[in-house]
Design a protein around this motif. Structure first.
Motif, PDB file in Angstrom:
ATOM      1  N   VAL A  20       0.995  72.192  11.567  1.00  0.00           N
ATOM      2  CA  VAL A  20       0.964  71.223  12.667  1.00  0.00           C
ATOM      3  C   VAL A  20       2.153  71.433  13.598  1.00  0.00           C
ATOM      4  O   VAL A  20       2.005  71.426  14.833  1.00  0.00           O
ATOM      5  N   GLY A  24       1.744  72.588  17.412  1.00  0.00           N
ATOM      6  CA  GLY A  24       2.274  71.711  18.460  1.00  0.00           C
ATOM      7  C   GLY A  24       3.289  72.422  19.333  1.00  0.00           C
ATOM      8  O   GLY A  24       3.304  72.252  20.549  1.00  0.00           O
ATOM      9  N   SER A  25       4.119  73.231  18.710  1.00  0.00           N
ATOM     10  CA  SER A  25       5.111  73.993  19.475  1.00  0.00           C
ATOM     11  C   SER A  25       4.434  74.969  20.424  1.00  0.00           C
ATOM     12  O   SER A  25       4.863  75.129  21.567  1.00  0.00           O
TER      13      SER A  25
END
Length: 43
Positions: A20, A24-25
């Motif tokens: 995750v 997300g990064s």
């Protein structure tokens, strides 16, 4: 890569947390890069 780093940092929960965080990064960096391209094209 996110899975292995997550396992090292967070243990078994890192299987999910690492993925995750890495995903997300990537999204944030893609948005940042697109905004930067859009701002230089208009000049």
């Amino acid at each position: 890569m996110g899975i292995f780093g997550g396992i090292v940092l967070f243990g078994a929960v890192g299987l999910f947390v690492g993925s995750v965080i890495l995903g997300g990064s990537k999204v944030v960096l893609d948005l940042f890069a697109q905004e930067r391209v859009d701002s230089t094209v208009g000049q």
